[in-house]
Design a protein around this motif. Structure first.
Motif: not given
Length: 100
Positions: A29-41, A67-75, A89-94
């Motif tokens: 639950e904590f990890l998912e909450s962090l992930g959602k917060a990261a996607s919003l910011k 899986g979609s917001c981070i690769p999009q932000a990187a691009v 970053m390319m490695h992380a996104v892949s």
């Protein structure tokens, strides 16, 4: 407390996610909450923080959330990455994009 996570700033979210990935945190639950917060910011993350969130997200199985917001932000910010940061970053996104 999980209610506090959305109020963390982008840098704090990235650092906590990185620490969780290094310590192999399993509190779902904590990890998912962090992930959602990261996607919003995601737009507030520095290049370094974006890289941290990418690696942590892949390590912590947060691909469904990041899986979609981070690769999009990187691009969108590819010109901000210098030298080895671009390769990392390319490695992380892949890893984020390839996980089921």
């Amino acid at each position: 407390s999980l209610q506090c996570v959305p109020h963390f700033n982008a840098r704090s979210i990235a650092r906590i996610m990185w620490a969780c990935s290094q310590s192999r945190c399993t509190h779902v639950e904590f990890l998912e909450s962090l992930g959602k917060a990261a996607s919003l910011k995601v737009t507030e993350l520095s290049v370094k923080n974006l890289r941290e969130v990418s690696f942590a997200g892949a390590n912590l199985s947060l691909v469904p959330i990041l899986g979609s917001c981070i690769p999009q932000a990187a691009v969108e910010r590819v010109s901000d990455f210098k030298g080895s940061d671009l390769a990392f970053m390319m490695h992380a996104v892949s890893r984020l994009s390839d996980n089921p």
